[in-house]
Design a protein around this motif. Structure first.
Motif, PDB file in Angstrom:
ATOM      1  N   VAL A 208      39.149  36.589  47.101  1.00 41.30           N
ATOM      2  CA  VAL A 208      38.214  35.558  46.673  1.00 41.30           C
ATOM      3  C   VAL A 208      38.382  35.251  45.185  1.00 41.30           C
ATOM      4  N   VAL A 209      38.321  33.960  44.850  1.00 41.13           N
ATOM      5  CA  VAL A 209      38.273  33.510  43.456  1.00 41.13           C
ATOM      6  C   VAL A 209      36.955  32.783  43.258  1.00 41.13           C
ATOM      7  N   CYS A 210      36.169  33.213  42.263  1.00 40.48           N
ATOM      8  CA  CYS A 210      34.865  32.589  42.016  1.00 40.48           C
ATOM      9  C   CYS A 210      34.848  31.853  40.677  1.00 40.48           C
ATOM     10  N   VAL A 211      34.053  30.802  40.619  1.00 47.90           N
ATOM     11  CA  VAL A 211      33.786  30.072  39.383  1.00 47.90           C
ATOM     12  C   VAL A 211      32.275  29.926  39.253  1.00 47.90           C
TER      13      VAL A 211
ATOM     14  N   ILE B  64      32.201  30.696  45.343  1.00 44.34           N
ATOM     15  CA  ILE B  64      33.573  30.884  45.794  1.00 44.34           C
ATOM     16  C   ILE B  64      34.336  29.571  45.629  1.00 44.34           C
ATOM     17  N   TYR B  65      35.391  29.634  44.840  1.00 39.85           N
ATOM     18  CA  TYR B  65      36.242  28.462  44.602  1.00 39.85           C
ATOM     19  C   TYR B  65      37.396  28.435  45.596  1.00 39.85           C
ATOM     20  N   ALA B  66      37.933  29.619  45.916  1.00 43.62           N
ATOM     21  CA  ALA B  66      39.054  29.706  46.856  1.00 43.62           C
ATOM     22  C   ALA B  66      39.011  31.058  47.548  1.00 43.62           C
ATOM     23  N   ILE B  67      39.509  31.098  48.774  1.00 41.32           N
ATOM     24  CA  ILE B  67      39.613  32.350  49.522  1.00 41.32           C
ATOM     25  C   ILE B  67      40.909  32.314  50.324  1.00 41.32           C
ATOM     26  N   ALA B  68      41.614  33.429  50.331  1.00 40.01           N
ATOM     27  CA  ALA B  68      42.858  33.528  51.105  1.00 40.01           C
ATOM     28  C   ALA B  68      42.496  33.860  52.545  1.00 40.01           C
ATOM     29  N   SER B  69      42.680  32.886  53.415  1.00 35.84           N
ATOM     30  CA  SER B  69      42.288  33.074  54.821  1.00 35.84           C
ATOM     31  C   SER B  69      43.447  33.501  55.709  1.00 35.84           C
TER      32      SER B  69
ATOM     33  N   GLY C 243      45.357  39.814  67.776  1.00 35.06           N
ATOM     34  CA  GLY C 243      44.386  40.386  68.683  1.00 35.06           C
ATOM     35  C   GLY C 243      43.453  41.398  68.044  1.00 35.06           C
ATOM     36  N   LEU C 244      43.414  41.407  66.714  1.00 30.80           N
ATOM     37  CA  LEU C 244      42.549  42.325  65.979  1.00 30.80           C
ATOM     38  C   LEU C 244      41.198  41.676  65.689  1.00 30.80           C
ATOM     39  N   VAL C 245      40.249  42.497  65.242  1.00 29.50           N
ATOM     40  CA  VAL C 245      38.955  41.999  64.789  1.00 29.50           C
ATOM     41  C   VAL C 245      38.884  42.185  63.276  1.00 29.50           C
ATOM     42  N   PRO C 246      39.112  41.120  62.499  1.00 30.39           N
ATOM     43  CA  PRO C 246      39.013  41.252  61.049  1.00 30.39           C
ATOM     44  C   PRO C 246      37.560  41.448  60.622  1.00 30.39           C
ATOM     45  N   VAL C 247      37.337  42.346  59.662  1.00 29.76           N
ATOM     46  CA  VAL C 247      35.988  42.661  59.205  1.00 29.76           C
ATOM     47  C   VAL C 247      35.891  42.403  57.706  1.00 29.76           C
ATOM     48  N   VAL C 248      34.967  41.522  57.332  1.00 26.87           N
ATOM     49  CA  VAL C 248      34.690  41.243  55.925  1.00 26.87           C
ATOM     50  C   VAL C 248      33.267  41.694  55.607  1.00 26.87           C
ATOM     51  N   TYR C 249      32.918  41.667  54.337  1.00 24.94           N
ATOM     52  CA  TYR C 249      31.594  42.155  53.946  1.00 24.94           C
ATOM     53  C   TYR C 249      31.236  41.641  52.555  1.00 24.94           C
ATOM     54  N   GLY C 250      29.960  41.778  52.200  1.00 23.95           N
ATOM     55  CA  GLY C 250      29.535  41.417  50.859  1.00 23.95           C
ATOM     56  C   GLY C 250      30.207  42.324  49.847  1.00 23.95           C
ATOM     57  N   ASP C 251      30.703  41.735  48.753  1.00 25.83           N
ATOM     58  CA  ASP C 251      31.558  42.491  47.848  1.00 25.83           C
ATOM     59  C   ASP C 251      31.475  41.909  46.434  1.00 25.83           C
ATOM     60  N   VAL C 252      32.026  42.637  45.489  1.00 28.14           N
ATOM     61  CA  VAL C 252      32.189  42.094  44.150  1.00 28.14           C
ATOM     62  C   VAL C 252      33.330  41.078  44.177  1.00 28.14           C
ATOM     63  N   ALA C 253      33.396  40.243  43.140  1.00 31.76           N
ATOM     64  CA  ALA C 253      34.492  39.283  43.025  1.00 31.76           C
ATOM     65  C   ALA C 253      34.688  38.953  41.547  1.00 31.76           C
ATOM     66  N   PHE C 254      35.913  38.676  41.169  1.00 35.33           N
ATOM     67  CA  PHE C 254      36.190  38.241  39.808  1.00 35.33           C
ATOM     68  C   PHE C 254      35.830  36.767  39.679  1.00 35.33           C
ATOM     69  N   ASP C 255      35.307  36.407  38.506  1.00 31.49           N
ATOM     70  CA  ASP C 255      34.738  35.083  38.291  1.00 31.49           C
ATOM     71  C   ASP C 255      35.212  34.550  36.943  1.00 31.49           C
TER      72      ASP C 255
ATOM     73  N   ILE D 277      28.961  38.815  42.504  1.00 37.21           N
ATOM     74  CA  ILE D 277      28.885  39.353  43.867  1.00 37.21           C
ATOM     75  C   ILE D 277      28.865  38.185  44.835  1.00 37.21           C
ATOM     76  N   VAL D 278      29.606  38.312  45.925  1.00 40.59           N
ATOM     77  CA  VAL D 278      29.580  37.305  46.981  1.00 40.59           C
ATOM     78  C   VAL D 278      28.967  37.935  48.221  1.00 40.59           C
ATOM     79  N   SER D 279      28.060  37.209  48.852  1.00 37.39           N
ATOM     80  CA  SER D 279      27.419  37.713  50.063  1.00 37.39           C
ATOM     81  C   SER D 279      28.347  37.541  51.257  1.00 37.39           C
ATOM     82  N   THR D 280      28.027  38.252  52.320  1.00 35.94           N
ATOM     83  CA  THR D 280      28.807  38.125  53.550  1.00 35.94           C
ATOM     84  C   THR D 280      28.787  36.689  54.057  1.00 35.94           C
ATOM     85  N   GLU D 281      27.601  36.048  54.010  1.00 32.33           N
ATOM     86  CA  GLU D 281      27.506  34.659  54.464  1.00 32.33           C
ATOM     87  C   GLU D 281      28.394  33.742  53.631  1.00 32.33           C
ATOM     88  N   GLU D 282      28.434  33.963  52.314  1.00 28.81           N
ATOM     89  CA  GLU D 282      29.271  33.113  51.456  1.00 28.81           C
ATOM     90  C   GLU D 282      30.746  33.284  51.804  1.00 28.81           C
ATOM     91  N   VAL D 283      31.151  34.513  52.062  1.00 29.81           N
ATOM     92  CA  VAL D 283      32.544  34.764  52.456  1.00 29.81           C
ATOM     93  C   VAL D 283      32.850  34.067  53.783  1.00 29.81           C
TER      94      VAL D 283
END
Length: 267
Positions: free
Chosen positions: A112-115, A119-124, A134-146, A153-159
Motif C-alpha cells: 500500500v502507498v498512502c497520501v 490509500i493512493y495505490a495498492i499492488a493487487s 486456488g488460495l485464500v488471500p488474507v489481508v488485515y488492518g495494518d500500518v502503511a507508509f505515507d 494506519i489503513v483499516s481492513t475495509e480501506e484495503v
C-alpha cells in the motif's frame, strides 16, 4: 466465477476490551464454516480480511499512529502496531490452515502507498495470483507508509475497498458481533441506500472498545461510497456470532439476514 470479499471484524474474533485476547472458540468455528462453504461452492473465489481488534488498535492509540509519524518514538510505535497486527494475523492463518483452508497472508504495509491518510495505490497482483492458484488471500488492518504523514494506519475495509477496483467482487460481506445495522428502536435495518441514509444516519453510533478507524457510522458511509463507485457490488453486514450464519451468508448472500447496502433499498 463469483468473487466474494469477507471481513471478520476485530470485535468478532477478539475481545476488544482486553489487550490482545483472541476469541479462540469463535475463530475456530468461523474457520470451520469458511471451509464448509468452500467445499459446497468449489468455484467460489474468496478474499478474506480481518480487523485488528484488541491487538492493533490499542497499540495504535498510544501514539496516535493513524494521524501521522514524526519522531523516533512514533516510529517505534509504528513498528509495534505492525507487530501486533501481524501476531493476530498469524493466529487467524493458523485457524484457517487447521481446517484445510489454503490461506496465505498478504501484508498490506508491503503493498500500500498512502497520501495524507488515504490509500493512493495498492499492488493487487499478488491477491489475483493467489486467487488464480486456488488460495485464500488474507489481508488485515495494518500500518502503511505515507508521503504526507510519514506513516499511518489503513483499516481492513480501506484495503478491501482499494482492492475492489481491480478485483471487482460481487459481494463484500462484513461479519461482526451485531445482527446488522440498528435503527433507534434497536431493530435491524434490512437495507440501506442513498435513498434512506439520511433517515437512519442519526441512529448510527460508534463501536465498543478501542477502535482508531471509526465506528459504525463511518463504516456505513464508506460502504455507500464504495457502492457509488462500483454499482455491481452489494454489501451485507451480519452477525458472525450465530453458529451457521457465516456459511449460509457465504453460500446465499442475497437471501441472508442482516443489513444489505446497495444502490437502491432493495440492494
Amino acid at each position: 466465477m463469483e468473487t466474494i470479499f469477507l471481513k471478520l471484524g476485530g470485535s468478532l474474533i477478539t475481545d476488544k476490551t482486553k489487550v490482545e485476547t483472541v476469541r479462540a472458540d469463535v475463530l475456530a468455528r468461523l474457520a470451520t464454516e469458511i471451509a464448509q462453504a468452500r467445499r459446497e461452492s468449489p468455484t467460489m473465489q474468496l478474499v478474506l480480511g480481518h480487523g485488528s481488534g484488541s491487538f492493533g488498535h490499542m497499540a495504535a492509540a498510544k501514539r496516535s499512529t493513524r494521524q501521522g509519524v514524526a519522531d523516533a518514538e512514533d516510529w517505534r510505535a509504528f513498528a509495534e502496531v505492525s507487530d501486533a497486527a501481524a501476531r493476530l494475523n498469524r493466529q487467524v492463518l493458523a485457524a484457517l490452515l487447521a481446517e484445510d483452508v489454503p490461506a496465505v497472508s498478504l501484508q498490506p504495509s508491503a503493498s500500500v502507498v498512502c497520501v495524507d491518510g488515504r490509500i493512493y495505490a495498492i499492488a493487487s497482483h499478488t491477491v489475483q495470483a493467489a486467487l488464480a492458484a486456488g488460495l485464500v488471500p488474507v489481508v488485515y488492518g495494518d500500518v502503511a507508509f505515507d508521503s504526507a504523514r510519514g506513516g499511518t494506519i489503513v483499516s481492513t475495509e480501506e484495503v478491501m475497498m482499494a482492492l475492489a477496483g481491480e478485483i471487482r467482487p460481487s459481494w463484500l460481506l462484513l461479519a461482526g458481533e451485531t445482527t446488522g445495522v440498528f435503527d433507534k428502536s434497536e431493530q435491524v435495518i434490512p437495507a440501506i441506500s442513498r435513498a434512506n441514509y439520511a433517515e437512519i444516519e442519526a441512529a448510527l453510533g460508534g463501536s465498543r472498545g478501542t477502535d482508531v478507524t471509526g465506528g459504525m457510522a463511518s463504516k456505513v458511509q464508506s460502504m455507500l461510497n464504495l457502492v457509488d463507485q462500483f454499482p455491481q457490488l452489494s454489501i451485507r453486514i451480519f452477525s458472525g456470532l450465530e453458529p451457521g450464519n457465516l456459511v449460509q451468508t457465504l453460500l446465499h448472500p442475497a437471501q441472508a439476514g442482516g443489513t444489505r447496502l446497495g444502490l437502491t433499498p432493495s440492494g
